[in-house]
Design an enzyme around this catalytic site. Structure first.
Site, PDB file in Angstrom:
ATOM      1  N   ARG A  52      29.520  35.263 -23.398  1.00 53.43           N
ATOM      2  CA  ARG A  52      28.235  35.420 -24.051  1.00 53.43           C
ATOM      3  C   ARG A  52      27.294  36.223 -23.165  1.00 53.43           C
ATOM      4  O   ARG A  52      27.153  35.949 -21.977  1.00 53.43           O
ATOM      5  CB  ARG A  52      27.624  34.044 -24.321  1.00 53.43           C
ATOM      6  CG  ARG A  52      26.306  34.124 -25.078  1.00 53.43           C
ATOM      7  CD  ARG A  52      25.720  32.746 -25.292  1.00 53.43           C
ATOM      8  NE  ARG A  52      24.588  32.859 -26.195  1.00 53.43           N
ATOM      9  CZ  ARG A  52      24.323  31.989 -27.142  1.00 53.43           C
ATOM     10  NH1 ARG A  52      25.112  30.967 -27.320  1.00 53.43           N
ATOM     11  NH2 ARG A  52      23.270  32.142 -27.913  1.00 53.43           N
TER      12      ARG A  52
ATOM     13  N   SER B 163      12.772  20.735 -25.548  1.00 54.07           N
ATOM     14  CA  SER B 163      13.535  19.547 -25.940  1.00 54.07           C
ATOM     15  C   SER B 163      14.030  18.798 -24.705  1.00 54.07           C
ATOM     16  O   SER B 163      13.968  17.561 -24.637  1.00 54.07           O
ATOM     17  CB  SER B 163      14.719  19.959 -26.818  1.00 54.07           C
ATOM     18  OG  SER B 163      15.569  18.864 -27.077  1.00 54.07           O
TER      19      SER B 163
ATOM     20  N   GLU C  39      25.828  27.246 -20.507  1.00 51.65           N
ATOM     21  CA  GLU C  39      24.881  28.071 -19.748  1.00 51.65           C
ATOM     22  C   GLU C  39      23.469  27.995 -20.310  1.00 51.65           C
ATOM     23  O   GLU C  39      22.498  28.058 -19.550  1.00 51.65           O
ATOM     24  CB  GLU C  39      25.346  29.530 -19.705  1.00 51.65           C
ATOM     25  CG  GLU C  39      24.480  30.380 -18.773  1.00 51.65           C
ATOM     26  CD  GLU C  39      25.097  31.714 -18.415  1.00 51.65           C
ATOM     27  OE1 GLU C  39      24.364  32.581 -17.907  1.00 51.65           O
ATOM     28  OE2 GLU C  39      26.313  31.887 -18.623  1.00 51.65           O
TER      29      GLU C  39
ATOM     30  N   ARG D 275      22.035  25.321 -21.633  1.00 54.96           N
ATOM     31  CA  ARG D 275      21.466  24.071 -21.092  1.00 54.96           C
ATOM     32  C   ARG D 275      21.139  24.220 -19.613  1.00 54.96           C
ATOM     33  O   ARG D 275      20.127  23.713 -19.125  1.00 54.96           O
ATOM     34  CB  ARG D 275      22.457  22.921 -21.302  1.00 54.96           C
ATOM     35  CG  ARG D 275      22.453  22.342 -22.714  1.00 54.96           C
ATOM     36  CD  ARG D 275      23.717  21.551 -23.010  1.00 54.96           C
ATOM     37  NE  ARG D 275      24.816  22.429 -23.395  1.00 54.96           N
ATOM     38  CZ  ARG D 275      26.094  22.081 -23.331  1.00 54.96           C
ATOM     39  NH1 ARG D 275      26.434  20.899 -22.861  1.00 54.96           N
ATOM     40  NH2 ARG D 275      27.017  22.921 -23.716  1.00 54.96           N
TER      41      ARG D 275
ATOM     42  N   GLU E 194      35.949  27.767 -25.592  1.00 59.80           N
ATOM     43  CA  GLU E 194      34.745  26.965 -25.806  1.00 59.80           C
ATOM     44  C   GLU E 194      33.695  27.780 -26.545  1.00 59.80           C
ATOM     45  O   GLU E 194      33.069  27.305 -27.496  1.00 59.80           O
ATOM     46  CB  GLU E 194      34.192  26.502 -24.452  1.00 59.80           C
ATOM     47  CG  GLU E 194      32.814  25.869 -24.501  1.00 59.80           C
ATOM     48  CD  GLU E 194      32.844  24.380 -24.809  1.00 59.80           C
ATOM     49  OE1 GLU E 194      31.776  23.832 -25.126  1.00 59.80           O
ATOM     50  OE2 GLU E 194      33.924  23.783 -24.749  1.00 59.80           O
ATOM     51  N   ASN E 195      33.485  29.018 -26.118  1.00 61.85           N
ATOM     52  CA  ASN E 195      32.441  29.842 -26.717  1.00 61.85           C
ATOM     53  C   ASN E 195      32.801  30.314 -28.110  1.00 61.85           C
ATOM     54  O   ASN E 195      31.926  30.416 -28.980  1.00 61.85           O
ATOM     55  CB  ASN E 195      32.130  31.030 -25.810  1.00 61.85           C
ATOM     56  CG  ASN E 195      31.145  30.657 -24.711  1.00 61.85           C
ATOM     57  OD1 ASN E 195      29.948  30.681 -24.915  1.00 61.85           O
ATOM     58  ND2 ASN E 195      31.660  30.279 -23.567  1.00 61.85           N
TER      59      ASN E 195
END
Length: 308
Positions: free
Chosen positions: A56, A70, A96, A98, A129-130
């Site tokens: 990403r 948040s 990344e 977070r 995962e991405n």
């Protein structure tokens, strides 16, 4: 609330264990590895580096600020995943956003799952995962698929099993990488959709791709209208609408591919992920034309055909 407090305390306890030089865990078989690997551990943000394998590349600033707000109110709900590099040194595998948002808030620690992985495993975990995330743009997903092919040596069949996607879905994403970079950027920035891109990729000439892309953006064409425009372009390119052909029946018949060719064209195209052209006579003589648009694509095709 009591359970959450107990879990957080456990994470801090494991963090202290990791900071003890006598408990430097390097593999899953090391002492106390079972207490750490797979558990949530509170790690210092300063001990974590970003993942160079992260597929990403775009992080929306506004969305990052919302996540930071948040986290400021509720904390990090979903732990990140890291791999251990050295004593008290870790590298991000996933999470990344977070990680970045926690730094914006000024947190000193973050909950994390620890993995023991080599570079190739880390790359594969990060890519898979991405790919499974919902907020990646189509080009980022396509690039992740291509990296799995190039760097992990996964075939499309194996990748389909690994990421839980149909092979045809993977092929459709990969085909987007044949678009001109300007159009790829347009997809990433939301000026056109993946549907527009899938239609445009059927135009081989990059200049013609861009010309139609500019028309799509300028006239706000729908995907259906784009597909219609591409079809009209292809008909014009092939000479449709010109004077009727004076070919004899025998000449036309000679251009009809034998059955063994027509049954194989699709398999060639699916395997190589390019539009393969096969011409042959009824006697079985002919030629196979395999187009490519860059050195990278040529190398990909060479590897598929020769195995080198």
């Amino acid at each position: 609330m009591a359970k959450a407090t107990k879990k957080q305390a456990l994470g801090r306890g494991l963090s202290a264990l990791l900071k003890d030089p006598e408990n430097d865990i390097q593999s899953a078989s090391d002492k106390n590895a079972d207490k750490v690997v797979g558990n949530i551990v509170e790690l210092d943000l300063s001990s974590i580096e970003v993942n160079p394998f992260q597929p990403r590349s775009n992080f929306n600033d506004e969305a990052l600020q919302e996540l930071a707000s948040s986290i400021r109110e509720l904390g990090v709900i979903q732990p990140i995943t890291v791999r251990k590099l050295d004593f008290n040194q870790y590298q991000l595998v996933s999470g990344e956003r977070r990680f970045r948002a926690s730094k914006l808030v000024g947190l000193e620690t973050i909950p994390a799952y620890i993995r023991i992985a080599n570079d190739q495993e880390s790359l594969e975990m990060a890519l898979v995962e991405n790919i499974q995330r919902q907020d990646l743009d189509p080009i980022e997903i396509a690039l992740s698929y291509q990296r799995l092919i190039d760097e992990i040596q996964l075939t499309q069949e194996k990748m389909s099993e690994r990421v839980g996607k149909k092979r045809s879905t993977i092929t459709n994403y990969l085909r987007l990488l044949r678009l001109d970079p300007i159009i790829q950027t347009g997809i990433r920035d939301g000026f056109v959709s993946m549907g527009h891109g899938r239609a445009l990729v059927n135009i081989e000439e990059k200049d013609d791709q861009i010309a139609l892309y500019e028309k799509i953006v300028g006239e706000n064409l729908s995907v259906r209208n784009t597909e219609k425009a591409v079809k009209e372009y292809q008909e014009k390119k092939s000479g449709s609408g010109q004077e009727p052909s004076t070919e004899t029946k025998e000449q036309k018949k000679s251009k009809i591919s034998p059955e063994f060719i027509t049954k194989s064209v699709t398999r060639f195209t699916d395997y190589l992920d390019v539009k393969v052209d096969i011409k042959a006579t009824e006697k079985g003589k002919g030629k196979i034309t395999i187009p490519f648009h860059s050195q990278e694509e040529f190398n990909r095709l060479k590897k598929l055909i020769t195995g080198e």
